[in-house]
Design a protein around this motif. Structure first.
Motif, PDB file in Angstrom:
ATOM      1  N   ARG A 118     108.548  40.849 -70.178  1.00 52.92           N
ATOM      2  CA  ARG A 118     108.745  40.906 -68.727  1.00 52.92           C
ATOM      3  C   ARG A 118     107.394  40.900 -67.998  1.00 52.92           C
ATOM      4  O   ARG A 118     107.254  40.335 -66.922  1.00 52.92           O
ATOM      5  CB  ARG A 118     109.539  42.163 -68.392  1.00 52.92           C
ATOM      6  CG  ARG A 118     109.717  42.431 -66.923  1.00 52.92           C
ATOM      7  CD  ARG A 118     110.655  43.580 -66.668  1.00 52.92           C
ATOM      8  NE  ARG A 118     110.076  44.866 -67.075  1.00 52.92           N
ATOM      9  CZ  ARG A 118     110.748  46.007 -67.038  1.00 52.92           C
ATOM     10  NH1 ARG A 118     112.008  46.051 -66.648  1.00 52.92           N
ATOM     11  NH2 ARG A 118     110.169  47.138 -67.413  1.00 52.92           N
ATOM     12  N   THR A 119     106.398  41.534 -68.595  1.00 50.12           N
ATOM     13  CA  THR A 119     105.045  41.613 -68.052  1.00 50.12           C
ATOM     14  C   THR A 119     104.099  41.085 -69.118  1.00 50.12           C
ATOM     15  O   THR A 119     104.219  41.458 -70.283  1.00 50.12           O
ATOM     16  CB  THR A 119     104.713  43.073 -67.668  1.00 50.12           C
ATOM     17  OG1 THR A 119     105.548  43.429 -66.560  1.00 50.12           O
ATOM     18  CG2 THR A 119     103.263  43.244 -67.287  1.00 50.12           C
ATOM     19  N   TYR A 120     103.156  40.221 -68.717  1.00 49.70           N
ATOM     20  CA  TYR A 120     102.285  39.600 -69.716  1.00 49.70           C
ATOM     21  C   TYR A 120     101.067  38.939 -69.074  1.00 49.70           C
ATOM     22  O   TYR A 120     100.996  38.761 -67.858  1.00 49.70           O
ATOM     23  CB  TYR A 120     103.062  38.571 -70.548  1.00 49.70           C
ATOM     24  CG  TYR A 120     103.764  37.506 -69.733  1.00 49.70           C
ATOM     25  CD1 TYR A 120     103.182  36.267 -69.505  1.00 49.70           C
ATOM     26  CD2 TYR A 120     105.038  37.740 -69.196  1.00 49.70           C
ATOM     27  CE1 TYR A 120     103.837  35.284 -68.753  1.00 49.70           C
ATOM     28  CE2 TYR A 120     105.700  36.778 -68.455  1.00 49.70           C
ATOM     29  CZ  TYR A 120     105.091  35.549 -68.239  1.00 49.70           C
ATOM     30  OH  TYR A 120     105.738  34.592 -67.505  1.00 49.70           O
ATOM     31  N   ILE A 121     100.116  38.578 -69.932  1.00 48.32           N
ATOM     32  CA  ILE A 121      98.973  37.747 -69.533  1.00 48.32           C
ATOM     33  C   ILE A 121      99.406  36.312 -69.795  1.00 48.32           C
ATOM     34  O   ILE A 121      99.726  35.955 -70.928  1.00 48.32           O
ATOM     35  CB  ILE A 121      97.710  38.093 -70.345  1.00 48.32           C
ATOM     36  CG1 ILE A 121      97.290  39.542 -70.084  1.00 48.32           C
ATOM     37  CG2 ILE A 121      96.575  37.117 -70.024  1.00 48.32           C
ATOM     38  CD1 ILE A 121      96.201  40.052 -71.007  1.00 48.32           C
ATOM     39  N   SER A 122      99.454  35.484 -68.765  1.00 44.22           N
ATOM     40  CA  SER A 122      99.985  34.129 -68.942  1.00 44.22           C
ATOM     41  C   SER A 122      98.913  33.064 -69.113  1.00 44.22           C
ATOM     42  O   SER A 122      99.224  31.936 -69.493  1.00 44.22           O
ATOM     43  CB  SER A 122     100.893  33.747 -67.766  1.00 44.22           C
ATOM     44  OG  SER A 122     100.128  33.513 -66.603  1.00 44.22           O
ATOM     45  N   GLN A 123      97.666  33.400 -68.833  1.00 43.43           N
ATOM     46  CA  GLN A 123      96.612  32.396 -68.949  1.00 43.43           C
ATOM     47  C   GLN A 123      95.268  33.080 -69.132  1.00 43.43           C
ATOM     48  O   GLN A 123      95.014  34.133 -68.538  1.00 43.43           O
ATOM     49  CB  GLN A 123      96.582  31.543 -67.675  1.00 43.43           C
ATOM     50  CG  GLN A 123      95.853  30.246 -67.786  1.00 43.43           C
ATOM     51  CD  GLN A 123      96.179  29.339 -66.592  1.00 43.43           C
ATOM     52  OE1 GLN A 123      97.132  29.553 -65.862  1.00 43.43           O
ATOM     53  NE2 GLN A 123      95.366  28.328 -66.408  1.00 43.43           N
ATOM     54  N   THR A 124      94.413  32.492 -69.970  1.00 35.31           N
ATOM     55  CA  THR A 124      93.053  32.978 -70.193  1.00 35.31           C
ATOM     56  C   THR A 124      92.113  31.859 -69.797  1.00 35.31           C
ATOM     57  O   THR A 124      92.201  30.752 -70.340  1.00 35.31           O
ATOM     58  CB  THR A 124      92.842  33.364 -71.672  1.00 35.31           C
ATOM     59  OG1 THR A 124      93.835  34.340 -72.041  1.00 35.31           O
ATOM     60  CG2 THR A 124      91.451  33.907 -71.906  1.00 35.31           C
ATOM     61  N   ARG A 125      91.205  32.147 -68.873  1.00 34.56           N
ATOM     62  CA  ARG A 125      90.317  31.101 -68.345  1.00 34.56           C
ATOM     63  C   ARG A 125      88.891  31.640 -68.265  1.00 34.56           C
ATOM     64  O   ARG A 125      88.672  32.780 -67.897  1.00 34.56           O
ATOM     65  CB  ARG A 125      90.787  30.699 -66.951  1.00 34.56           C
ATOM     66  CG  ARG A 125      89.940  29.655 -66.268  1.00 34.56           C
ATOM     67  CD  ARG A 125      90.498  29.300 -64.910  1.00 34.56           C
ATOM     68  NE  ARG A 125      91.655  28.424 -65.090  1.00 34.56           N
ATOM     69  CZ  ARG A 125      92.410  27.986 -64.096  1.00 34.56           C
ATOM     70  NH1 ARG A 125      92.160  28.344 -62.844  1.00 34.56           N
ATOM     71  NH2 ARG A 125      93.433  27.180 -64.326  1.00 34.56           N
ATOM     72  N   VAL A 126      87.929  30.788 -68.627  1.00 32.66           N
ATOM     73  CA  VAL A 126      86.517  31.113 -68.437  1.00 32.66           C
ATOM     74  C   VAL A 126      85.925  30.032 -67.546  1.00 32.66           C
ATOM     75  O   VAL A 126      86.092  28.837 -67.810  1.00 32.66           O
ATOM     76  CB  VAL A 126      85.748  31.195 -69.777  1.00 32.66           C
ATOM     77  CG1 VAL A 126      84.249  31.399 -69.531  1.00 32.66           C
ATOM     78  CG2 VAL A 126      86.293  32.317 -70.645  1.00 32.66           C
ATOM     79  N   THR A 127      85.248  30.470 -66.482  1.00 29.61           N
ATOM     80  CA  THR A 127      84.597  29.535 -65.576  1.00 29.61           C
ATOM     81  C   THR A 127      83.086  29.720 -65.641  1.00 29.61           C
ATOM     82  O   THR A 127      82.585  30.764 -66.055  1.00 29.61           O
ATOM     83  CB  THR A 127      85.072  29.728 -64.121  1.00 29.61           C
ATOM     84  OG1 THR A 127      84.820  31.077 -63.729  1.00 29.61           O
ATOM     85  CG2 THR A 127      86.549  29.406 -63.980  1.00 29.61           C
TER      86      THR A 127
END
Length: 192
Positions: A118-127
């Motif tokens: 129900r709750t989660y980390i949906s994307q991992t991004r490094v800029t």
């Protein structure tokens, strides 16, 4: 002509040839010296300093980011309302790095929820950013991180930043009673 004078030109020629040979050998050794070998780097960071951001910055965030009570070096993401994938809620953290390539990024976290998924980390991004008007996305992983309980995940990468790096975690909250805890963040690569 005395004997010692007759051999002098031969002696001078021999010394000259030896001096040239020594000079050439020295130059060859200089040219063949290898550059210093790259060294493996594994840098670990605290999540303290994480900010909560919505699609238009902190003012549109639907969660807060702050120190967790045990340990206080972890960060707790606390929703102020339910958010979906389309709400574009991001937890952002600066990643200090200098003169290293990046081969992987590791994130340690824990989800506190009574309903798995129900709750989660949906994307991992490094800029990677130099001027403040734009940032280059160097790593973008859309894997949903739904594990309840403390765990870590690693995302492979292959880039050398040209500016400052930031980690952004897109978060989804299915209930205002759920929490996401952030622990250690690590960056691995090679020194340049």
């Amino acid at each position: 002509m005395p004997h010692f004078l007759r051999h002098r030109p031969l002696l001078s020629t021999s010394v000259t040839v030896l001096a040239i040979a020594a000079l050439v050998a020295g130059l060859l050794m200089l040219g063949s010296s290898a550059a210093p070998a790259a060294v493996a780097v594994h840098a670990r960071y605290s999540p303290i300093g994480t900010t909560a951001n919505g699609p238009s910055g902190p003012a549109t965030a639907k969660f807060t980011a702050g120190p967790y009570s045990g340990p206080s070096t972890a960060v707790v993401l606390t929703p102020t309302s339910v958010s979906t994938e389309n709400d574009f809620q991001w937890a952002q953290l600066s990643l200090p790095s200098d003169n290293t390539s990046v081969s992987e990024v590791q994130v340690c976290y824990s989800i506190i929820s009574t309903v798995v998924g129900r709750t989660y980390i949906s994307q991992t991004r490094v800029t990677d950013m130099t001027t403040p008007n734009s940032a280059l996305v160097r790593l973008d992983d859309g894997t949903d991180r739904t594990a309840v309980g403390p765990t870590c995940y690693t995302v492979p990468a292959a880039f050398t930043p040209t500016g400052s790096m930031s980690l952004a975690l897109k978060v989804v909250f299915g209930s205002t009673s759920d929490r996401i805890l952030l622990g250690m963040v690590a960056v691995s690569g090679q020194s340049e």
